[in-house]
Design a protein around this motif. Structure first.
Motif, mmCIF file in Angstrom:
data_model
loop_
_atom_site.group_PDB
_atom_site.id
_atom_site.type_symbol
_atom_site.label_atom_id
_atom_site.label_comp_id
_atom_site.label_asym_id
_atom_site.label_seq_id
_atom_site.Cartn_x
_atom_site.Cartn_y
_atom_site.Cartn_z
ATOM 1 N N GLY A 111 0.783 -1.234 0.000
ATOM 2 C CA GLY A 111 0.000 0.000 0.000
ATOM 3 C C GLY A 111 0.811 1.278 0.000
ATOM 4 O O GLY A 111 0.264 2.370 0.206
ATOM 5 N N VAL A 112 2.102 1.190 -0.245
ATOM 6 C CA VAL A 112 2.946 2.383 -0.301
ATOM 7 C C VAL A 112 2.668 3.124 -1.611
ATOM 8 O O VAL A 112 2.545 2.506 -2.671
ATOM 9 C CB VAL A 112 4.446 2.002 -0.189
ATOM 10 N N ARG A 113 2.577 4.440 -1.523
ATOM 11 C CA ARG A 113 2.351 5.283 -2.701
ATOM 12 C C ARG A 113 3.566 6.129 -3.065
ATOM 13 O O ARG A 113 3.735 6.485 -4.227
ATOM 14 C CB ARG A 113 1.186 6.233 -2.448
ATOM 15 N N LEU A 114 4.362 6.480 -2.061
ATOM 16 C CA LEU A 114 5.513 7.357 -2.284
ATOM 17 C C LEU A 114 6.782 6.701 -1.782
ATOM 18 O O LEU A 114 6.847 6.263 -0.635
ATOM 19 C CB LEU A 114 5.344 8.680 -1.535
ATOM 20 N N LEU A 115 7.796 6.659 -2.636
ATOM 21 C CA LEU A 115 9.129 6.211 -2.227
ATOM 22 C C LEU A 115 10.002 7.446 -2.104
ATOM 23 O O LEU A 115 9.970 8.327 -2.964
ATOM 24 C CB LEU A 115 9.741 5.270 -3.249
ATOM 25 N N GLU A 116 10.789 7.473 -1.052
ATOM 26 C CA GLU A 116 11.703 8.582 -0.800
ATOM 27 C C GLU A 116 13.099 8.018 -0.581
ATOM 28 O O GLU A 116 13.259 6.860 -0.230
ATOM 29 C CB GLU A 116 11.246 9.347 0.444
ATOM 30 N N LEU A 117 14.097 8.855 -0.799
ATOM 31 C CA LEU A 117 15.465 8.455 -0.504
ATOM 32 C C LEU A 117 16.341 9.680 -0.394
ATOM 33 O O LEU A 117 15.970 10.774 -0.824
ATOM 34 C CB LEU A 117 16.005 7.488 -1.564
ATOM 35 N N ALA A 118 17.484 9.483 0.202
ATOM 36 C CA ALA A 118 18.521 10.510 0.265
ATOM 37 C C ALA A 118 19.806 9.867 -0.218
ATOM 38 O O ALA A 118 20.102 8.722 0.120
ATOM 39 C CB ALA A 118 18.692 11.032 1.693
ATOM 40 N N SER A 120 24.117 10.773 -1.506
ATOM 41 C CA SER A 120 25.221 11.724 -1.486
ATOM 42 C C SER A 120 25.263 12.518 -2.778
ATOM 43 O O SER A 120 25.195 11.952 -3.867
ATOM 44 C CB SER A 120 26.542 10.971 -1.308
ATOM 45 N N ALA A 121 25.413 13.825 -2.659
ATOM 46 C CA ALA A 121 25.571 14.681 -3.837
ATOM 47 C C ALA A 121 26.861 14.348 -4.575
ATOM 48 O O ALA A 121 27.038 14.738 -5.725
ATOM 49 C CB ALA A 121 25.559 16.152 -3.427
ATOM 50 N N GLU A 122 27.735 13.597 -3.923
ATOM 51 C CA GLU A 122 29.008 13.206 -4.537
ATOM 52 C C GLU A 122 28.908 11.857 -5.244
ATOM 53 O O GLU A 122 29.921 11.261 -5.576
ATOM 54 C CB GLU A 122 30.112 13.189 -3.482
ATOM 55 N N ASN A 123 27.683 11.389 -5.491
ATOM 56 C CA ASN A 123 27.477 10.125 -6.186
ATOM 57 C C ASN A 123 26.640 10.365 -7.441
ATOM 58 O O ASN A 123 25.448 10.037 -7.474
ATOM 59 C CB ASN A 123 26.805 9.109 -5.254
ATOM 60 N N PRO A 124 27.256 10.950 -8.486
ATOM 61 C CA PRO A 124 26.486 11.279 -9.691
ATOM 62 C C PRO A 124 25.923 10.059 -10.413
ATOM 63 O O PRO A 124 24.860 10.146 -11.030
ATOM 64 C CB PRO A 124 27.486 12.044 -10.567
ATOM 65 N N ALA A 125 26.583 8.919 -10.327
ATOM 66 C CA ALA A 125 26.062 7.709 -10.976
ATOM 67 C C ALA A 125 24.743 7.291 -10.331
ATOM 68 O O ALA A 125 23.782 6.941 -11.029
ATOM 69 C CB ALA A 125 27.085 6.577 -10.902
ATOM 70 N N ALA A 126 24.665 7.346 -9.009
ATOM 71 C CA ALA A 126 23.422 7.005 -8.316
ATOM 72 C C ALA A 126 22.330 8.015 -8.651
ATOM 73 O O ALA A 126 21.179 7.641 -8.890
ATOM 74 C CB ALA A 126 23.643 6.946 -6.808
ATOM 75 N N LEU A 127 22.679 9.277 -8.706
ATOM 76 C CA LEU A 127 21.702 10.308 -9.060
ATOM 77 C C LEU A 127 21.123 10.057 -10.449
ATOM 78 O O LEU A 127 19.899 10.085 -10.636
ATOM 79 C CB LEU A 127 22.344 11.695 -8.980
ATOM 80 N N ARG A 128 21.982 9.757 -11.413
ATOM 81 C CA ARG A 128 21.513 9.450 -12.775
ATOM 82 C C ARG A 128 20.609 8.216 -12.779
ATOM 83 O O ARG A 128 19.581 8.191 -13.453
ATOM 84 C CB ARG A 128 22.697 9.239 -13.721
ATOM 85 N N GLY A 134 12.677 7.217 -12.540
ATOM 86 C CA GLY A 134 11.455 7.966 -12.250
ATOM 87 C C GLY A 134 11.452 8.780 -10.971
ATOM 88 O O GLY A 134 10.428 9.379 -10.630
ATOM 89 N N PHE A 135 12.561 8.804 -10.249
ATOM 90 C CA PHE A 135 12.647 9.668 -9.071
ATOM 91 C C PHE A 135 12.915 11.097 -9.525
ATOM 92 O O PHE A 135 13.471 11.324 -10.602
ATOM 93 C CB PHE A 135 13.792 9.213 -8.148
ATOM 94 N N ARG A 136 12.525 12.048 -8.697
ATOM 95 C CA ARG A 136 12.862 13.433 -8.975
ATOM 96 C C ARG A 136 13.452 14.065 -7.725
ATOM 97 O O ARG A 136 13.115 13.666 -6.601
ATOM 98 C CB ARG A 136 11.657 14.209 -9.479
ATOM 99 N N VAL A 155 21.130 14.670 -1.310
ATOM 100 C CA VAL A 155 20.112 14.958 -2.311
ATOM 101 C C VAL A 155 18.872 14.159 -1.916
ATOM 102 O O VAL A 155 18.947 12.946 -1.726
ATOM 103 C CB VAL A 155 20.573 14.538 -3.729
ATOM 104 N N LEU A 156 17.746 14.840 -1.780
ATOM 105 C CA LEU A 156 16.484 14.195 -1.407
ATOM 106 C C LEU A 156 15.682 13.963 -2.675
ATOM 107 O O LEU A 156 15.507 14.871 -3.489
ATOM 108 C CB LEU A 156 15.701 15.073 -0.441
ATOM 109 N N MET A 157 15.187 12.733 -2.835
ATOM 110 C CA MET A 157 14.443 12.371 -4.035
ATOM 111 C C MET A 157 13.168 11.627 -3.648
ATOM 112 O O MET A 157 13.087 11.060 -2.562
ATOM 113 C CB MET A 157 15.300 11.494 -4.943
ATOM 114 N N MET A 158 12.201 11.639 -4.555
ATOM 115 C CA MET A 158 10.958 10.895 -4.337
ATOM 116 C C MET A 158 10.417 10.393 -5.660
ATOM 117 O O MET A 158 10.772 10.890 -6.720
ATOM 118 C CB MET A 158 9.914 11.735 -3.608
ATOM 119 N N ARG A 159 9.557 9.382 -5.551
ATOM 120 C CA ARG A 159 8.881 8.815 -6.720
ATOM 121 C C ARG A 159 7.524 8.272 -6.286
ATOM 122 O O ARG A 159 7.446 7.534 -5.308
ATOM 123 C CB ARG A 159 9.729 7.686 -7.299
ATOM 124 N N ARG A 160 6.491 8.665 -6.983
ATOM 125 C CA ARG A 160 5.160 8.082 -6.766
ATOM 126 C C ARG A 160 5.161 6.706 -7.419
ATOM 127 O O ARG A 160 5.654 6.565 -8.533
ATOM 128 C CB ARG A 160 4.083 8.943 -7.396
#
Length: 168
Positions: A111-118, A120-128, A134-136, A155-160
């Protein structure tokens, strides 16, 4: 092969979690020393309080991803992706995508609708990777982690995931 760990898998959990903390110390809020000092009962509690998925390659754990659900009733539709790790020699092998797919399926079924994560801003591969999945980005915490006296932004990100075009 991806498998959700259960209480009988404490040694697998300990092995992959400590490997992650030792090999990528700047990537996690916890240190290896924080976890090395834990009694077995606390390892079991942390394993069973959260959904922990491990990807095995040639019978050995090589990647991990966890899901921590919010406890408050008005936030029970939210969960945080935690403890993400892929062994260096297995990166690019599809482990993170396969684990994320397993976590999303598990979260949806709960029943989860939103996924969140944090991350490191020093991990550009993970950010990509997360952007592709689908995270923003929804924010940053300046100096969110201090590692060896140096501040690293989170970096804080989320995805519905309840009506998600990137599902599948």
């Amino acid at each position: 092969m991806i498998r959700q760990l259960g209480p009988e898998d404490i040694q697998v959990f300990r092995q992959i979690r400590l490997e992650a903390l030792r090999s990528e110390p700047a990537a996690f809020a916890s240190s290896a020393a924080d976890w090395e000092a834990l009694p077995d009962a606390e390892w079991t509690r942390r394993l069973t309080a959260n959904a922990v998925f491990v990807d095995f390659y040639e019978g050995k754990p090589v990647a991990m991803m966890g899901l921590m659900r919010q406890g408050a009733s008005k936030m029970a539709h939210r969960a945080t992706v935690i403890m993400v790790y892929v062994r260096k020699d297995r990166r690019g092998g599809g482990h993170a995508k396969a684990l994320l797919d397993a976590v999303v399926a598990h979260a949806r079924s709960a029943g989860v609708r939103l996924l969140e994560l944090a991350l490191s801003a020093e991990n550009p591969a993970a950010l990509r990777f997360y952007l592709r999945e689908g995270f923003r980005e929804v924010g940053r915490v300046d100096g969110g982690i201090i590692h060896e006296g140096r501040e690293i932004d989170d970096v804080l990100m989320m995805r519905r995931i309840d009506h998600d075009a990137s599902a599948g």
